[in-house]
Write an enzyme that holds these catalytic residues in place. Structure first.
Site, PDB file in Angstrom:
ATOM      1  N   CYS A 181      -0.911  -3.690   9.222  1.00 33.09           N
ATOM      2  CA  CYS A 181      -0.491  -2.449   9.884  1.00 33.09           C
ATOM      3  C   CYS A 181       0.176  -2.763  11.223  1.00 33.09           C
ATOM      4  O   CYS A 181       1.152  -2.115  11.614  1.00 33.09           O
ATOM      5  CB  CYS A 181      -1.691  -1.529  10.132  1.00 33.09           C
ATOM      6  N   CYS A 211       0.801  -1.225   0.000  1.00 34.09           N
ATOM      7  CA  CYS A 211       0.000   0.000   0.000  1.00 34.09           C
ATOM      8  C   CYS A 211       0.833   1.273   0.000  1.00 34.09           C
ATOM      9  O   CYS A 211       0.297   2.363  -0.163  1.00 34.09           O
ATOM     10  CB  CYS A 211      -0.974   0.003   1.178  1.00 34.09           C
TER      11      CYS A 211
END
Lengths: 171, 129
Positions: free
Chosen positions: B105, B37
């Protein structure tokens, strides 16, 4: 994974340099042939099959018509999945110097923003050129058979794309 | 996608945002990125007598990435280095109620603290030799 890859699905040879006209024509022909409406009077399994093929054709077209997705997909066919963070076969890890540069450039964004729209537009155009360069490098690498080098360039492009997002103020 | 309250709290009031001097002998810096990402995260620690006395982060990424790094800096302050090395992503994900698509994350934050500790350790070894 689907037994038939996106290129085969649309009757094309896997390549970075596809014939855009053939892509368009094959897509339209296949879409017409397998349109779910065409089997409206068919059996349940005929209708289901038509729907599955039709959605596979649409997905293949969506990927192949987009120059970035197409090259990323070629990497995947070559064994590197950029959407995965798996150390084996996933996106390559970038160098520390590249990541530091990405942090520094994001840090510097506030100052550029303070200098006004023109400065921000200029920066945006520059980063977009860098994205194009990275894509071009990925293409050159793929043509010479280096999937690893292409994958690094494509990941670099993703970070740059994200930087454009930051410039535009996306979260 | 709805963020959990804990994520929103850390996102709106991030703890310990900022930088430490990366050339300081007592400071360890970890810089990591999520290739899929394009998120980038910098996490720094200051270590005195084996105890982490300060921690700072800068994360350019989604709310979950910011919250994960913010949480880790909060956790590690006052910890011994060995304790901080044991932090793993599932603890972070659990604390923040991260959904499966945001687990990466928390992995990023774990990688960042480990990288910061390794950087600090390398500096200590360089001093000894």
């Amino acid at each position: 994974m689907d037994a038939m890859n996106h290129f085969a699905r649309l009757g094309l040879a896997p390549s970075c340099d596809i014939d855009a006209g053939a892509l368009e024509n094959n897509y339209l022909a296949l879409q017409k042939r397998h349109h779910p409406d065409g089997t409206a009077n068919g059996t349940v399994s005929e209708r289901r099959l038509a729907m599955e093929i039709s959605s596979a054709v649409n997905e293949a077209y969506r990927v192949l018509r987009d120059p970035v997705r197409r090259v990323e997909y070629l990497c995947r066919l070559g064994g590197v999945d950029l959407d995965s963070s798996d150390p084996n076969g996933g996106a390559p890890t970038m160098s520390q110097s590249f990541l530091i540069e990405m942090i520094d450039r994001r840090d510097a964004l506030e100052q550029t923003r303070a200098r006004g729209h023109a400065a921000l537009d200029e920066l945006r155009a520059k980063v977009e050129r860098e994205q194009d360069d990275a894509l071009a490098f990925a293409l050159v690498s793929l043509r010479s058979g280096s999937i690893a080098a292409a994958a690094v360039a494509l990941v670099e492009r993703r970070y740059l794309q994200r930087l454009v997002g930051e410039i535009d103020g996306e979260v | 996608m709805a963020y959990s309250e804990r994520v929103i709290d850390h996102y709106e009031n991030p703890r310990n945002v900022g930088s430490l001097d990366k050339d300081d002998e007592e400071v360890g810096t970890g810089i990591v990125g999520a290739p899929a990402c394009g998120d980038v995260m910098k996490l720094q620690i200051r270590v005195e007598d084996g105890v982490i006395t300060d921690a700072r982060f800068k994360t350019y990424g989604c709310g979950s990435a910011i919250a994960s790094s913010s949480l880790v800096t909060e956790w590690v302050k006052g910890m011994r280095v060995e304790q901080a090395l044991e932090i793993n992503n599932s603890q972070i994900a659990q604390e923040l109620s991260l959904p499966p698509v945001k687990i990466h994350c928390s992995v990023l934050a774990e990688d960042a603290i480990k990288a910061a500790i390794r950087d600090w350790q390398a500096k200590q070894q360089a001093q000894v030799s």
